[in-house]
Design a protein around this motif. Sequence first.
Motif, PDB file in Angstrom:
ATOM      1  N   PRO A 315     -36.913 -39.285  26.569  1.00  0.00           N
ATOM      2  CA  PRO A 315     -36.820 -39.047  28.013  1.00  0.00           C
ATOM      3  C   PRO A 315     -36.634 -37.571  28.318  1.00  0.00           C
ATOM      4  O   PRO A 315     -36.037 -36.842  27.532  1.00  0.00           O
ATOM      5  CB  PRO A 315     -35.591 -39.863  28.401  1.00  0.00           C
ATOM      6  N   ALA A 316     -37.146 -37.140  29.471  1.00  0.00           N
ATOM      7  CA  ALA A 316     -37.039 -35.731  29.853  1.00  0.00           C
ATOM      8  C   ALA A 316     -35.610 -35.413  30.269  1.00  0.00           C
ATOM      9  O   ALA A 316     -34.954 -36.220  30.918  1.00  0.00           O
ATOM     10  CB  ALA A 316     -37.997 -35.423  31.003  1.00  0.00           C
ATOM     11  N   ILE A 317     -35.124 -34.253  29.854  1.00  0.00           N
ATOM     12  CA  ILE A 317     -33.782 -33.852  30.254  1.00  0.00           C
ATOM     13  C   ILE A 317     -33.807 -33.450  31.724  1.00  0.00           C
ATOM     14  O   ILE A 317     -34.817 -32.961  32.245  1.00  0.00           O
ATOM     15  CB  ILE A 317     -33.260 -32.683  29.395  1.00  0.00           C
ATOM     16  N   SER A 318     -32.718 -33.672  32.407  1.00  0.00           N
ATOM     17  CA  SER A 318     -32.619 -33.284  33.812  1.00  0.00           C
ATOM     18  C   SER A 318     -32.306 -31.802  33.911  1.00  0.00           C
ATOM     19  O   SER A 318     -31.534 -31.255  33.117  1.00  0.00           O
ATOM     20  CB  SER A 318     -31.535 -34.106  34.516  1.00  0.00           C
ATOM     21  N   ARG A 319     -32.905 -31.150  34.889  1.00  0.00           N
ATOM     22  CA  ARG A 319     -32.688 -29.710  35.084  1.00  0.00           C
ATOM     23  C   ARG A 319     -31.559 -29.486  36.067  1.00  0.00           C
ATOM     24  O   ARG A 319     -31.511 -30.094  37.137  1.00  0.00           O
ATOM     25  CB  ARG A 319     -33.964 -29.050  35.610  1.00  0.00           C
ATOM     26  N   LYS A 320     -30.619 -28.613  35.708  1.00  0.00           N
ATOM     27  CA  LYS A 320     -29.534 -28.269  36.604  1.00  0.00           C
ATOM     28  C   LYS A 320     -30.062 -27.449  37.775  1.00  0.00           C
ATOM     29  O   LYS A 320     -31.009 -26.674  37.626  1.00  0.00           O
ATOM     30  CB  LYS A 320     -28.449 -27.485  35.847  1.00  0.00           C
ATOM     31  N   SER A 321     -29.454 -27.634  38.917  1.00  0.00           N
ATOM     32  CA  SER A 321     -29.950 -27.014  40.148  1.00  0.00           C
ATOM     33  C   SER A 321     -29.984 -25.499  40.060  1.00  0.00           C
ATOM     34  O   SER A 321     -30.851 -24.855  40.644  1.00  0.00           O
ATOM     35  CB  SER A 321     -29.087 -27.456  41.339  1.00  0.00           C
ATOM     36  N   GLN A 322     -29.063 -24.902  39.308  1.00  0.00           N
ATOM     37  CA  GLN A 322     -29.005 -23.444  39.253  1.00  0.00           C
ATOM     38  C   GLN A 322     -29.945 -22.865  38.195  1.00  0.00           C
ATOM     39  O   GLN A 322     -30.112 -21.653  38.111  1.00  0.00           O
ATOM     40  CB  GLN A 322     -27.570 -22.958  38.975  1.00  0.00           C
ATOM     41  N   ASP A 323     -30.567 -23.723  37.391  1.00  0.00           N
ATOM     42  CA  ASP A 323     -31.449 -23.249  36.328  1.00  0.00           C
ATOM     43  C   ASP A 323     -32.890 -23.166  36.822  1.00  0.00           C
ATOM     44  O   ASP A 323     -33.348 -24.022  37.581  1.00  0.00           O
ATOM     45  CB  ASP A 323     -31.395 -24.185  35.114  1.00  0.00           C
ATOM     46  N   SER A 324     -33.615 -22.164  36.353  1.00  0.00           N
ATOM     47  CA  SER A 324     -35.044 -22.092  36.603  1.00  0.00           C
ATOM     48  C   SER A 324     -35.766 -23.005  35.632  1.00  0.00           C
ATOM     49  O   SER A 324     -35.177 -23.527  34.689  1.00  0.00           O
ATOM     50  CB  SER A 324     -35.532 -20.650  36.446  1.00  0.00           C
ATOM     51  N   GLU A 325     -37.071 -23.191  35.851  1.00  0.00           N
ATOM     52  CA  GLU A 325     -37.848 -24.046  34.946  1.00  0.00           C
ATOM     53  C   GLU A 325     -37.811 -23.501  33.527  1.00  0.00           C
ATOM     54  O   GLU A 325     -37.728 -24.248  32.557  1.00  0.00           O
ATOM     55  CB  GLU A 325     -39.297 -24.148  35.439  1.00  0.00           C
ATOM     56  N   GLU A 326     -37.866 -22.176  33.404  1.00  0.00           N
ATOM     57  CA  GLU A 326     -37.868 -21.561  32.080  1.00  0.00           C
ATOM     58  C   GLU A 326     -36.539 -21.765  31.381  1.00  0.00           C
ATOM     59  O   GLU A 326     -36.481 -21.987  30.169  1.00  0.00           O
ATOM     60  CB  GLU A 326     -38.195 -20.073  32.209  1.00  0.00           C
TER      61      GLU A 326
END
Length: 438
Positions: A315-326
């Motif tokens: 499963p794809a990890i969730s991205r934190k709101s303060q993080d950019s895609e990179e």
Amino acid sequence: MAFKRIGQLRLKVQLLPYIASRGYRSTSQRWQESETSERDITQIDLQIRQPRWRKSRQIQQEAVAHETIEDLEDLRTDDLIDEGDVDELEKGVTIKARTLAIRDLLKNGKAVKPRHHYILDSKAAETLVRHLKPDLQETDVILETSPGLGILTETLLANTSNHVLAYEPHNKLRTYLEETLLPLYPSQLQLHNLNLMKFFGYYMVSLKDGNTTLLNNLLAPLPDCDEQDRSPLKIVGVTYDPKFFTRLNLTFVMRCCFFESMSPVFYFFIPPDVFNMLTSTVYYRQKYSYTLGCQFRYYFNLEVLGSAPRDGFYPAISRKSQDSEEDSDLRLVRVSQNNDIFTQVGQDEFEGFHYFIRKLLLSKQDETLITTLERWIPDCGPDFIKYGAHVFGHPRELSQEQLLLVYRLFTSLPAYPFSAFHHQKKQFMQKLTGHEDA
């Protein structure tokens, strides 16, 4: 050339039959194929656009995959389409199709949370193999953890001549690999039903119950190591679990499993939070994470080789709101044994050193280095103060080099052989292994 690639998309994506087999049709297709009333068509449309909450995510993802394929077909004659855009569209559809395929194989009549993590992006697999190849020799063996649909497995088999041992504990996924990849590479690929990530657990079972079957089955196919300066064993895969590295630390310290006769090299994709945990030298509130990372850096070298987008894994990890895609990309790392530790600490002292560092770094915030050490050897504080130790300094304020210096000074004290440290260390190992002779 871009338009031809779009038209051939369905042929390139091998797993699209899994989507088609689910019988999804657009609302317009359902209207043409059946003579239903306007009310029935409205119900069908609502079923697709506003599904029940239990199945909403699954149905929406299937709809997105099909609509994307149909849109790509419509774009075949669009003169404005760019070659790079075609690559991105093709990659997106491929990953969506593979996501649906692996979800279908994993579930058994109901949705389940995956216990393992899988590579779905071919470019991520190619990146790993590109960095692995310079480190390979003809006799090396590659172990893969939870290959899933075999995206990385096929890339390894197609680009190397080495034997690949794929450990897939899930029956349906293993059967899929037996039907698709094994006939193509019968002499190069071996499939096993054990869980490679449980290597330390198999060793614990052999200690507690005396049952060595699982451990022997895991280690039997591995090559013998005749060289001391390099390892013939390469382990590849992806993990989101920091406990994997806790088990890896213990395996190194106890010199068991893989480390009994060799030192494997790991090529793994790991998420940013695990990467930061292993590499951060600054303590910030999480003392267990900091302790894990500090011990890991004593035993292993970690080298960053590249990265891959998080949506290329399942499963794809969730991205934190303060993080950019990179910032949310998974890191490809190479983990190898740190040979310097053998000159800094004797191999027969590994268990004591591991317990010493763990005890110091997990001490409470109101404790000091001196009070912690004096619980083992009373009145030893002045010996450390004269070497520059701060009276009120906490162990987590020390660098790794300073902690190593404290350990050497502690073990050189005349009272060390008779101290309570040895009894407490023995109790720790007995509790860990469940074995009285530990």
